[in-house]
Design a protein around this motif. Structure first.
Motif, mmCIF file in Angstrom:
data_model
loop_
_atom_site.group_PDB
_atom_site.id
_atom_site.type_symbol
_atom_site.label_atom_id
_atom_site.label_comp_id
_atom_site.label_asym_id
_atom_site.label_seq_id
_atom_site.Cartn_x
_atom_site.Cartn_y
_atom_site.Cartn_z
ATOM 1 N N THR A 9 0.835 -1.203 0.000
ATOM 2 C CA THR A 9 0.000 0.000 0.000
ATOM 3 C C THR A 9 0.872 1.256 0.000
ATOM 4 O OG1 THR A 9 -1.782 -1.176 1.148
ATOM 5 C CG2 THR A 9 -1.814 1.238 1.255
ATOM 6 N N ILE A 10 1.923 1.246 0.800
ATOM 7 C CA ILE A 10 2.844 2.394 0.848
ATOM 8 C C ILE A 10 3.559 2.557 -0.489
ATOM 9 C CG2 ILE A 10 4.886 3.391 1.951
ATOM 10 C CD1 ILE A 10 4.065 1.705 4.482
ATOM 11 N N LEU A 11 4.083 1.456 -1.035
ATOM 12 C CA LEU A 11 4.811 1.530 -2.305
ATOM 13 C C LEU A 11 3.908 1.980 -3.450
ATOM 14 C CD1 LEU A 11 7.060 -1.657 -2.002
ATOM 15 C CD2 LEU A 11 7.753 0.744 -1.745
ATOM 16 N N THR A 12 2.669 1.514 -3.464
ATOM 17 C CA THR A 12 1.721 1.931 -4.499
ATOM 18 C C THR A 12 1.418 3.421 -4.376
ATOM 19 O OG1 THR A 12 0.749 -0.274 -4.626
ATOM 20 C CG2 THR A 12 -0.601 1.552 -5.437
ATOM 21 N N VAL A 91 2.021 10.664 0.397
ATOM 22 C CA VAL A 91 2.049 9.201 0.553
ATOM 23 C C VAL A 91 1.386 8.804 1.859
ATOM 24 C CG1 VAL A 91 3.569 7.198 0.902
ATOM 25 C CG2 VAL A 91 4.070 8.850 -0.927
ATOM 26 N N ILE A 92 1.767 9.455 2.940
ATOM 27 C CA ILE A 92 1.199 9.129 4.254
ATOM 28 C C ILE A 92 -0.308 9.375 4.261
ATOM 29 C CG2 ILE A 92 1.170 9.817 6.689
ATOM 30 C CD1 ILE A 92 4.259 10.327 6.290
ATOM 31 N N CYS A 96 -3.134 6.534 4.899
ATOM 32 C CA CYS A 96 -4.094 6.714 6.003
ATOM 33 C C CYS A 96 -5.532 6.666 5.494
ATOM 34 C CB CYS A 96 -3.825 8.012 6.744
ATOM 35 S SG CYS A 96 -2.314 7.962 7.740
ATOM 36 N N ASP A 97 -5.790 7.269 4.336
ATOM 37 C CA ASP A 97 -7.131 7.191 3.743
ATOM 38 C C ASP A 97 -7.501 5.749 3.422
ATOM 39 O OD1 ASP A 97 -7.438 9.931 3.921
ATOM 40 O OD2 ASP A 97 -7.076 10.306 1.783
ATOM 41 N N LYS A 98 -6.555 5.022 2.866
ATOM 42 C CA LYS A 98 -6.808 3.631 2.461
ATOM 43 C C LYS A 98 -7.094 2.740 3.664
ATOM 44 C CE LYS A 98 -6.040 0.011 -0.399
ATOM 45 N NZ LYS A 98 -7.045 -0.461 -1.259
ATOM 46 N N ILE A 99 -6.364 2.937 4.758
ATOM 47 C CA ILE A 99 -6.557 2.066 5.927
ATOM 48 C C ILE A 99 -7.501 2.683 6.959
ATOM 49 C CG2 ILE A 99 -4.327 0.931 5.606
ATOM 50 C CD1 ILE A 99 -3.235 2.588 7.938
ATOM 51 N N VAL A 126 7.151 6.771 10.574
ATOM 52 C CA VAL A 126 5.711 6.809 10.784
ATOM 53 C C VAL A 126 5.216 5.422 11.190
ATOM 54 C CG1 VAL A 126 5.198 6.398 8.345
ATOM 55 C CG2 VAL A 126 3.499 7.527 9.769
ATOM 56 N N THR A 127 4.220 5.410 12.066
ATOM 57 C CA THR A 127 3.586 4.167 12.472
ATOM 58 C C THR A 127 2.157 4.169 11.954
ATOM 59 O OG1 THR A 127 4.939 4.022 14.471
ATOM 60 C CG2 THR A 127 2.900 2.720 14.431
ATOM 61 N N PHE A 128 1.822 3.140 11.197
ATOM 62 C CA PHE A 128 0.466 2.968 10.692
ATOM 63 C C PHE A 128 -0.256 1.983 11.611
ATOM 64 C CE2 PHE A 128 2.886 4.138 6.881
ATOM 65 C CZ PHE A 128 2.173 5.265 6.498
#
Length: 147
Positions: A9-12, A91-92, A96-99, A126-128
């Motif tokens: 998700t981060i790489l995308t 990116v962050i 965050c929107d996706k998760i 950053v911590t998701f």
């Protein structure tokens, strides 16, 4: 969401940024020093310590935005760092929107670094936080026993 899922998700999200030509994960120093054909600008992430509570998984990453410095290094450095902060913020925000997580407070750290190329950029840690996925138990198949 698994570690594999959050990493992808981060790489995308990074690859979807207009200024980003490459994105990867792993040992940044080995990769940047052994890839002379690196496509700048790039986003790179390294894993931190991940943890779990009863209800959540906490995935910790350091995310780098890196670009090559040109002839006017001092002016380029500040411009690259400015763009990098915005890209990492995007990116962050996308992740965050996706998760479905509130955006965390993030500190951005500017740098200049000599890899194969002279580079500049920013990085942040950053911590998701994602709700835990509970995997269903895999049923055990037992062979019939003759009685």
């Amino acid at each position: 969401m698994t570690l594999f899922d959050i990493t992808n998700t981060i790489l995308t999200a990074a690859k979807n940024q207009p200024n980003v030509n490459a994105a990867g994960e792993g040992d940044i120093y080995t990769t940047m020093n052994s890839t002379p054909q690196m496509q700048y600008s790039c986003v790179f992430l390294t894993q931190g310590t991940h943890s779990t509570s009863e209800a959540f998984d906490f995935y910790n990453f350091t995310i780098f935005y890196i670009d090559r410095l040109n002839s006017d290094m001092e002016r380029d450095r500040l411009q690259i760092q400015s763009v990098g902060k915005e890209v990492l913020g995007n990116v962050i925000r996308d992740v965050c929107d996706k998760i479905e997580m509130d955006e965390p407070m993030v500190q951005y750290n500017p740098f200049t670094q000599r890899f194969i190329d002279e580079t500049a950029g920013v990085y942040c840690t950053v911590t998701f936080t994602v709700e835990r996925d509970y995997l269903c138990d895999i049923p055990v198949v037992r062979e019939a026993v003759d009685q």
